[in-house]
Design an enzyme around this catalytic site. Structure first.
Site, short mmCIF file in Angstrom:
data_model
loop_
_atom_site.label_atom_id
_atom_site.label_comp_id
_atom_site.label_asym_id
_atom_site.label_seq_id
_atom_site.Cartn_x
_atom_site.Cartn_y
_atom_site.Cartn_z
N HIS A 1 4.46 5.75 11.52
CA HIS A 1 4.08 5.62 10.09
C HIS A 1 3.07 6.80 10.02
CE1 HIS A 1 3.17 4.20 6.63
NE2 HIS A 1 2.70 2.71 6.92
N ARG B 1 11.18 4.01 3.58
CA ARG B 1 10.53 2.93 4.63
C ARG B 1 12.17 2.32 5.01
NH1 ARG B 1 5.60 -1.11 4.50
NH2 ARG B 1 4.76 0.69 5.45
N LYS C 1 25.41 -3.59 -0.56
CA LYS C 1 26.87 -3.79 -0.75
C LYS C 1 27.51 -2.94 0.45
CE LYS C 1 26.24 -2.87 -5.65
NZ LYS C 1 26.53 -1.85 -6.82
N ARG D 1 0.87 -1.25 0.10
CA ARG D 1 0.22 -0.08 -0.08
C ARG D 1 0.99 1.28 0.01
NH1 ARG D 1 -2.84 -3.86 1.78
NH2 ARG D 1 -0.84 -4.16 2.51
N THR D 2 1.82 1.50 0.94
CA THR D 2 2.46 2.41 1.39
C THR D 2 3.21 3.12 -0.17
OG1 THR D 2 2.45 2.06 3.42
CG2 THR D 2 3.80 3.94 2.72
N1 CP Z 1 -0.36 -0.02 5.85
C1 CP Z 1 0.72 -0.24 5.29
O1 CP Z 1 1.89 0.46 5.66
O2 CP Z 1 0.66 -1.33 4.47
P1 CP Z 1 2.15 -1.82 3.60
O3 CP Z 1 3.09 -2.38 4.63
O4 CP Z 1 1.39 -2.76 2.57
O5 CP Z 1 2.56 -0.38 2.89
#
Ligand code: CP
Length: 304
Positions: A129, A101, A80, A51-52
């Protein structure tokens, strides 16, 4: 230049403005088709995501911009031995904004020390998040019309669930919020969240192990996945992963306008039969996430 590492990097007024923009995008998509023309977003994902990452990419494409990036540490030069800081410094020569991320808490913050472009934290370990929280807030706004005076239940892995930590932080800035934490002992909300956010803001809260006893009170039920990837011991994960499974019988005493949320991905914690319940809002969160990320990208690039 502004970075967004934590939801409190945005004031309540800024969040309200992002919500207004997201709603305007929903109603007037064509107005935004070229807002980010000639701008590039880099998605640096050192940890898996559906999603993100894809909603950030869809958001930038719908704004007329372009996207570069990688979807795993193994496909970047971090495999590396390149540091996060060098990676971010380099990507700053190619892109105008970075969504990142990383499995290590604080990695996006370390990146801001060297970055020449805005950095958005797209999830750092069990920490924060913020853009999931923006998706959650737009969902609550669209379902409830307000943030004040809600009783919000969080269920499942409250220890490692970064979306829970970020949403609690966001809700601490509204009035009359009551928090209900439903988890096994091993996955309770961390003490630092209780001390630094909940108690500091005088928010009433209860902790319980059973969902049924608190269900009638809840305006929002925020289910979460047990985060197997953050456990040290697989036996503990296997023992705890199915501790809560939301099934229709558990909703018998729930409010008719309960809002059932989940950041996804779901494993077993919400039965598929709940998906057709009008109170299920978790796929609405997915779509709302794209609109809020569009609004945030525009804001950070100086467009709104
Ligand atoms: N909600 C969320 O962060 O989903 P993903 O891990 O798929 O990005």
């Amino acid at each position: 230049m502004k970075h967004v590492l934590d939801i409190t990097d945005l004031s309540v007024e800024e969040i309200n403005s992002l919500i207004d923009t997201a709603i305007d995008i929903i109603n007037n998509k064509e107005k935004y088709q070229e807002v980010c023309k000639h701008k590039k977003l880099a998605t640096l994902f050192f940890e898996p995501s559906t999603r993100t990452r894809l909603s950030f990419e869809a958001a930038m494409l719908e704004l007329g911009g372009s996207v570069i990036g990688f979807s795993s540490a193994s496909s970047s030069s971090s495999s590396k031995g390149e540091s996060v800081q060098d990676t971010v410094k380099v990507v700053g020569y190619y892109a105008d904004i970075i969504a990142m991320r990383h499995p290590k808490e604080g990695a996006p913050m370390a990146a801001t020390a060297v970055s020449d472009v805005p950095i958005i934290n797209a999830g750092d370990g069990g920490h924060h998040h913020p853009t999931q929280t923006l998706a959650d807030l737009l969902t609550i706004h669209r379902e409830k019309g307000h943030f004040d005076n809600l009783t919000v239940g969080f269920c499942g892995d409250l220890k490692f669930g970064r979306t829970v930590h970020s949403l609690v932080n966001a809700l601490s800035r509204y009035t009359g919020i009551k928090l209900v934490f439903i988890s096994p002992d091993e996955l309770k909300i961390p003490q630092y969240i209780k001390t630094d956010i909940i108690e500091k803001n005088g928010m009433p809260y209860v902790e319980t192990q059973t969902m049924e006893s608190v269900m009638p009170e809840l305006d929002i039920l925020y289910m979460t996945r047990v985060q197997g990837e953050r456990f040290f011991n697989e036996a503990d994960y296997i023992r705890l992963r199915d501790y809560y499974i939301l099934t229709p019988d558990k909703l018998e005493n729930a409010k008719k306008d309960l809002c059932i949320m989940h950041p996804l991905p779901r494993v077993n914690e919400i039965a598929r039969s709940i998906d057709s319940d009008p109170r299920a809002c978790y796929f609405k969160q997915v779509e709302n996430g794209k609109f809020m990320r569009m609004a945030l990208i525009m804001k950070l690039l100086g467009g709104i």
